[in-house]
Design an enzyme around this catalytic site. Structure first.
Site, PDB file in Angstrom:
ATOM      1  CB  CYS A  80      48.225  61.019  41.023  1.00  0.00           C
ATOM      2  SG  CYS A  80      46.940  61.373  42.261  1.00  0.00           S
ATOM      3  CG  HIS A 183      50.828  64.342  43.248  1.00  0.00           C
ATOM      4  ND1 HIS A 183      50.487  64.610  41.943  1.00  0.00           N
ATOM      5  CD2 HIS A 183      49.669  64.169  43.924  1.00  0.00           C
ATOM      6  CE1 HIS A 183      49.166  64.615  41.825  1.00  0.00           C
ATOM      7  NE2 HIS A 183      48.647  64.338  43.011  1.00  0.00           N
ATOM      8  CD  GLU A 185      53.929  65.850  40.611  1.00  0.00           C
ATOM      9  OE1 GLU A 185      52.723  66.158  40.540  1.00  0.00           O
ATOM     10  OE2 GLU A 185      54.320  64.659  40.667  1.00  0.00           O
TER      11      GLU A 185
END
Length: 206
Positions: A80, A183, A185
């Site tokens: 990011c 992102h 994750e």
């Protein structure tokens, strides 16, 4: 093998560390040069404003640690804002210099034409063949939250893009320096698979 998650005061450390843990890898959250350089791979997360992040990196000396890691070909992944920090600079709230590891700059999405910030799920388009980061994967959707996007100087650094009224730089790579604007994750199976591929790459070069 241990992965270093860089702590400079502006990273989403919890979600990134939990993702690494779920993938079965050991990690250390650290701002210490020795710990970071001893790791097999480095994750540079980031949330917030570009200029503030660079101030934190410079005050802690971690800007030089990231530059050293890149010069020594240690696998490094910016996530990011962390991806944007890898580049020459950003136009966010002024003109700011970045880490200078990749050529290009972050610029704001044009107001009025698109909803800003760009927030939500967008489909990746893979643009690089034989890229280890994409090994075994098919294009799918990942989760973005950002108001600035990177304009590359070298098209060959692009690994994947996404469409948000214009082609958005989504994954970049040059040598052992990588970046993901989204992102991973928080991006379901595809995001975790991309992160896993980076960790495997780090392990292979350890």
């Amino acid at each position: 093998m241990t992965i270093a998650i860089v702590d400079y005061g502006m990273g989403n450390l919890h979600s990134v560390s939990k993702a690494v843990e779920r993938l079965g890898y050991d990690y250390v959250i650290s701002g210490d040069e020795r710990e970071i350089m001893q790791a097999s791979g480095i994750l540079l997360p980031g949330v917030g404003a570009f200029g503030d992040a660079m101030i934190h990196l410079r005050e802690t000396g971690l800007d030089q640690v990231m530059q050293r890691a890149a010069s020594e070909n240690k696998p490094l992944l910016g996530i990011c804002l962390g991806m944007q920090l890898l580049f020459d600079g950003s136009a966010e709230h002024g003109d700011h210099e970045g880490l200078g590891l990749l050529p290009g700059r972050a610029v704001r999405f044009k107001a009025g034409e698109l909803k800003v910030p760009h927030m939500g799920w967008n489909r990746l388009r893979f643009t690089s063949e034989n890229e280890p980061l994409l090994s075994g994967l098919e294009p799918g959707h990942v989760y973005f939250v950002h108001s600035y996007h990177v304009e590359l100087e070298q098209p060959g650094d692009l690994i994947a893009s996404a469409d948000y009224g214009l082609p958005v730089t989504a994954i970049v790579g040059r040598g052992n320096v990588y970046g993901m604007q989204f992102h991973p994750e928080k991006s379901g199976e595809l995001g975790m698979s991309l992160l896993r591929n980076f960790l495997k790459l780090s392990e292979a070069q350890a």
